[in-house]
Motif scaffolding. Structure first.
Motif, PDB file in Angstrom:
ATOM      1  N   SER A 532       0.599  -1.082   0.039  1.00 44.99           N
ATOM      2  CA  SER A 532      -0.060  -0.182  -0.214  1.00 44.99           C
ATOM      3  C   SER A 532       0.999   1.313  -0.154  1.00 44.99           C
ATOM      4  N   LEU A 533       1.758   1.450   0.781  1.00 46.62           N
ATOM      5  CA  LEU A 533       2.793   2.595   1.020  1.00 46.62           C
ATOM      6  C   LEU A 533       3.479   2.449  -0.479  1.00 46.62           C
ATOM      7  N   LEU A 534       4.022   1.665  -1.009  1.00 46.25           N
ATOM      8  CA  LEU A 534       4.818   1.706  -2.279  1.00 46.25           C
ATOM      9  C   LEU A 534       4.111   2.258  -3.432  1.00 46.25           C
ATOM     10  N   ARG A 535       2.615   1.817  -3.289  1.00 51.34           N
ATOM     11  CA  ARG A 535       1.608   2.192  -4.375  1.00 51.34           C
ATOM     12  C   ARG A 535       1.294   3.840  -4.170  1.00 51.34           C
ATOM     13  N   LYS A 536       1.250   4.273  -3.078  1.00 51.08           N
ATOM     14  CA  LYS A 536       1.139   5.562  -2.632  1.00 51.08           C
ATOM     15  C   LYS A 536       2.360   6.329  -3.077  1.00 51.08           C
ATOM     16  N   LYS A 540       4.106   0.610  -9.322  1.00 52.01           N
ATOM     17  CA  LYS A 540       3.186  -0.621  -9.489  1.00 52.01           C
ATOM     18  C   LYS A 540       3.568  -1.771  -8.786  1.00 52.01           C
ATOM     19  N   VAL A 541       2.645  -2.258  -7.894  1.00 48.27           N
ATOM     20  CA  VAL A 541       3.233  -3.569  -6.945  1.00 48.27           C
ATOM     21  C   VAL A 541       2.231  -4.530  -7.258  1.00 48.27           C
ATOM     22  N   LEU A 542       3.001  -5.706  -7.419  1.00 50.42           N
ATOM     23  CA  LEU A 542       2.223  -7.144  -7.199  1.00 50.42           C
ATOM     24  C   LEU A 542       2.927  -7.846  -6.286  1.00 50.42           C
ATOM     25  N   THR A 543       2.078  -8.725  -5.443  1.00 52.52           N
ATOM     26  CA  THR A 543       2.462  -9.276  -4.281  1.00 52.52           C
ATOM     27  C   THR A 543       2.395 -11.002  -4.436  1.00 52.52           C
ATOM     28  N   ALA A 544       3.106 -11.607  -3.424  1.00 54.71           N
ATOM     29  CA  ALA A 544       3.078 -12.931  -3.666  1.00 54.71           C
ATOM     30  C   ALA A 544       3.436 -13.490  -2.010  1.00 54.71           C
ATOM     31  N   GLU A 545       2.663 -14.529  -1.497  1.00 58.23           N
ATOM     32  CA  GLU A 545       3.137 -15.002  -0.254  1.00 58.23           C
ATOM     33  C   GLU A 545       3.876 -16.058  -0.174  1.00 58.23           C
ATOM     34  N   CYS A 546       4.268 -16.894  -1.347  1.00 53.57           N
ATOM     35  CA  CYS A 546       5.151 -18.081  -1.374  1.00 53.57           C
ATOM     36  C   CYS A 546       6.023 -18.045  -2.513  1.00 53.57           C
ATOM     37  N   VAL A 547       6.903 -19.034  -2.501  1.00 56.58           N
ATOM     38  CA  VAL A 547       8.013 -19.066  -3.479  1.00 56.58           C
ATOM     39  C   VAL A 547       7.229 -19.360  -4.928  1.00 56.58           C
ATOM     40  N   GLN A 548       6.467 -20.259  -4.909  1.00 55.96           N
ATOM     41  CA  GLN A 548       5.892 -20.662  -6.055  1.00 55.96           C
ATOM     42  C   GLN A 548       5.098 -19.554  -6.838  1.00 55.96           C
ATOM     43  N   ALA A 549       4.278 -18.839  -6.067  1.00 58.95           N
ATOM     44  CA  ALA A 549       3.475 -17.705  -6.441  1.00 58.95           C
ATOM     45  C   ALA A 549       4.200 -16.755  -7.104  1.00 58.95           C
ATOM     46  N   ALA A 550       5.544 -16.386  -6.371  1.00 61.04           N
ATOM     47  CA  ALA A 550       6.459 -15.380  -6.957  1.00 61.04           C
ATOM     48  C   ALA A 550       7.167 -15.693  -8.240  1.00 61.04           C
ATOM     49  N   ILE A 551       7.545 -17.057  -8.385  1.00 58.49           N
ATOM     50  CA  ILE A 551       8.216 -17.581  -9.572  1.00 58.49           C
ATOM     51  C   ILE A 551       7.078 -17.552 -10.701  1.00 58.49           C
ATOM     52  N   LYS A 552       5.864 -17.732 -10.383  1.00 56.17           N
ATOM     53  CA  LYS A 552       4.745 -17.749 -11.233  1.00 56.17           C
ATOM     54  C   LYS A 552       4.660 -16.309 -11.895  1.00 56.17           C
ATOM     55  N   LEU A 553       4.658 -15.155 -11.170  1.00 58.16           N
ATOM     56  CA  LEU A 553       4.743 -13.904 -11.458  1.00 58.16           C
ATOM     57  C   LEU A 553       5.823 -13.645 -12.313  1.00 58.16           C
ATOM     58  N   LEU A 554       6.974 -14.242 -11.868  1.00 57.29           N
ATOM     59  CA  LEU A 554       8.279 -13.696 -12.714  1.00 57.29           C
ATOM     60  C   LEU A 554       8.214 -14.290 -13.980  1.00 57.29           C
ATOM     61  N   GLU A 555       7.594 -15.251 -14.360  1.00 56.46           N
ATOM     62  CA  GLU A 555       7.316 -15.811 -15.506  1.00 56.46           C
ATOM     63  C   GLU A 555       6.675 -15.118 -16.410  1.00 56.46           C
ATOM     64  N   ASP A 556       5.317 -14.501 -15.569  1.00 53.01           N
ATOM     65  CA  ASP A 556       4.374 -13.914 -16.540  1.00 53.01           C
ATOM     66  C   ASP A 556       4.880 -12.169 -16.686  1.00 53.01           C
TER      67      ASP A 556
END
Length: 635
Positions: A532-536, A540-556
């Motif tokens: 929230s603070l970085l968006r303010k 542009k901020v995307l978030t992930a709560e685990c390794v697999q979700a982060a890697i999926k975002l890095l691929e896309d």
């Protein structure tokens, strides 16, 4: 009695001189050669005498002397004496020789010579006239037999550290048994026989009784000798058993100590692991609170009253983080794992920074601050961050323990090419009996003082040890309770640098442009507040709560920067950073509650550019992101 032949005497003297020359293991080459020549001469003497006496007894009359004036015979150099000379000469030549299997022929030659001599001694002790003299045979004299026996014994003892004699002279039970029984086995029969024959000749008892008496005497004396030796061996064995038991006891004690040492090391490691995990768990929930409080405290639209409350929240969270850092610093110092990055440091600049940090607290308590930086030489070789920590601790203590409207005096000077800093306050002071404990861990003087002012009592302990690691000293003086305290710090000075160096710390950068950031954290509140603070800030901020979700975002998606927690449910942030580096070029900032040196190094090795220890100040993160924006814009 029979007299010794002069030729025999000459051969014995030559053999004795040869033994004297060859006895030392490190004998000179000249002495060795002369000794070998004499030994060879003894062998030649024995052979020649034997051959001449056997070949033509008439021609060899010169070998035999006529009876002495009292009628005593002079020995003839017969077979026994000749053989003894050959054996003695051979043993002297073979003194240092042994076969491939370890057999020493010199020992055997000496043993045969000794047996021949002993046979003569037994004959003399038992008055066996027919044994040692007849009309045609004159044996060796008593003196000759004794000399051959002593000479053979001397040759054996010359190399007592080798062969069979090594066993006899050893400190083992076998050696001690041999040393006691072998002489008795030789001397007892000879002595008892001589006594028996003397008594029989005196007519005190007949030969039959004499034989029984000799056998009984020999049996009693030999049994006594065996008992004496056995008793000694029993005591030796008992001492050995006691020593063995003591050794086993010591081994058990050493084993127990090793077990306790391993347990202590395991407990120490468990403690360190616990502290690391505890600090992580304590830091993680503080991160969103500190980040939000830092952001709100600098927000322009915040009312003064609310700003004061938010500032109090931020100060409390920072204090909590400082306490956690103190615990970890003490652990690092105790384990010898603290790293110092030494450089030339301007101490006056560090003191000014410390004053700036403590400015609000000084103003809040309306303290009178007296500053006199009088040192001409104020550059030292030190770790700037750690030395700054020492000054902050001293100044923070002076502020904390001073009453409102009190006074704090800070002075610097040079003494014997050393930089001296002294800070004096008018606070609660230190009782005389407490001064020697002030630098001990978890000490704050009396408990009521500790409860009143808070803290863990680690600041001075850490400061003293950090100074010692940098070659500095610190001392304290106080007139007593409520009479203030004075701390004096000393460091060796160095020449000031000719060129002013630029600090490597991140300066305040405003974002050069909007960034696309990936924020990874398994703590929902931290993830929500940071994003929230970085968006303010316009990112542009995307978030992930685990390794697999982060890697999926890095691929896309493509990102300018990765801000990732290290501890994640299905791995860690290092895995995310490595995966990111393999796919695209970006700047990485690690967030972690683990702040030990090895944790920071592990993050840098994985590819992160920076490592921030939780709880993070959002302003600090903002500076790193600003530097990231400038870097990516330049790229």
């Amino acid at each position: 009695m029979i007299a010794m032949n002069p030729i025999t005497a000459g051969g014995l003297i030559a053999a004795s001189v040869a033994l004297f020359l060859r006895e030392a293991p490190d004998a000179s080459k000249k002495g060795t050669i002369l000794g070998q020549a004499l030994a060879a001469g003894v062998i030649v003497l024995g052979v020649c005498v034997f051959l001449l006496s056997r070949h033509d007894p008439v021609t060899a009359k010169w070998l035999t002397l006529p009876p002495l004036s009292d009628g005593s015979l002079v020995e003839a150099n017969g077979a026994r004496i000749s053989l003894s000379f050959v054996l003695i000469g051979g043993s002297l030549l073979a003194l240092n020789y042994k076969t491939a299997r370890g057999f020493r022929p010199g020992e055997l030659a000496c043993a045969v010579t000794a047996v021949i001599a002993i046979l003569s001694l037994v004959a003399y002790s038992h008055y066996l006239i027919a044994f040692y003299t007849t009309a045609t045979y004159t044996p060796a004299s008593l003196l000759t037999s004794v000399c051959f026996f002593l000479l053979a014994t001397g040759i054996l003892l010359a190399r007592a550290d080798r062969g069979t004699l090594a066993i006899i002279v050893s400190e083992t039970a076998a050696g001690m048994l041999a040393r006691r029984l072998i002489p008795l086995a030789i001397l007892l029969p000879i002595s008892i026989g001589a006594i028996r024959q003397g008594v029989e000749k005196a007519g005190l008892y007949d030969p039959t009784f004499g034989a029984a008496q000799s056998a009984t005497t020999f049996m009693v004396l030999f049994i006594a000798a065996i008992w004496w030796t056995t008793r000694m061996l029993f005591h030796i064995d008992s001492d050995r058993i006691v020593a063995e038991q003591e050794r086993q006891k010591q081994e058990r004690q050493v084993h127990q100590l090793n077990i306790e040492k391993m347990a202590a090391e395991k407990a120490n490691k468990a403690k360190d692991d616990f502290l690391a995990v505890l600090s992580h768990e304590l830091r993680t929930p503080l991160t969103p609170a500190l980040a939000a409080a830092s952001y709100l405290a600098d927000h322009e639209d915040l009312s003064p009253q609310l700003r004061e409350e938010v500032t109090a929240i931020r100060t409390s969270v920072q204090l909590e983080a400082r306490l956690i850092d103190d615990l970890l610093d003490l652990t690092r110092i105790t384990r010898g794992k603290i790293e110092l990055h030494l450089e030339v440091v301007d101490v006056h600049n560090l003191l000014r920074n410390s004053l700036e940090i403590a400015r609000d607290n000084i103003l809040e308590k309306h303290l009178d601050l007296v500053v006199n930086f009088g040192a001409d030489r104020h550059h030292v070789w030190a770790d700037a961050i750690r030395l700054q920590q020492v000054f902050w601790n001293l100044l923070n203590n002076a502020v904390k323990f001073s009453k409102k409207s009190g006074r704090i005096t800070m002075r610097t000077a040079n003494e014997d090419r050393r930089f001296v800093f002294q800070i004096t306050d008018t606070g609660v002071g230190i009782e005389p009996e407490q001064r020697h404990r002030i630098f001990h861990a978890f000490e704050q003087g009396e408990r009521p003082i500790g409860r009143k002012f808070g803290g863990l009592g680690l600041g001075l302990t850490i400061s003293k040890r950090l100074l010692e690691l940098q070659g500095g000293t610190i001392s304290v003086h106080s007139e007593g309770l409520n009479r203030g305290a004075s701390f004096k710090l000393s460091l060796a000075t160095v020449d000031s640098p000719k060129v002013t160096t630029v600090s490597h710390s991140i300066t305040d950068h405003r974002p050069a442009r909007s960034l696309q950031l990936l924020v990874v954290d398994d703590h929902p509140q931290t993830l929500r507040v940071l994003s929230s603070l970085l968006r303010k800030q316009g990112h542009k901020v995307l978030t992930a709560e685990c390794v697999q979700a982060a890697i999926k975002l890095l691929e896309d998606e493509r990102f300018d920067g990765l801000i990732s927690d290290i501890g994640l449910p299905d791995g860690n942030g290092c895995d995310v950073m490595r995966a990111a580096k393999a796919r695209q070029s970006l700047v990485g900032i690690a967030l972690s509650g683990f702040g030990m040196e090895e944790d920071v190094q592990r993050s840098l090795d994985a590819g992160f550019d920076h490592h921030l220890t939780k709880p993070i100040d959002f302003q600090e993160l903002q500076r790193f992101v600003g530097a990231m924006a400038s870097r990516t814009a330049h790229s």
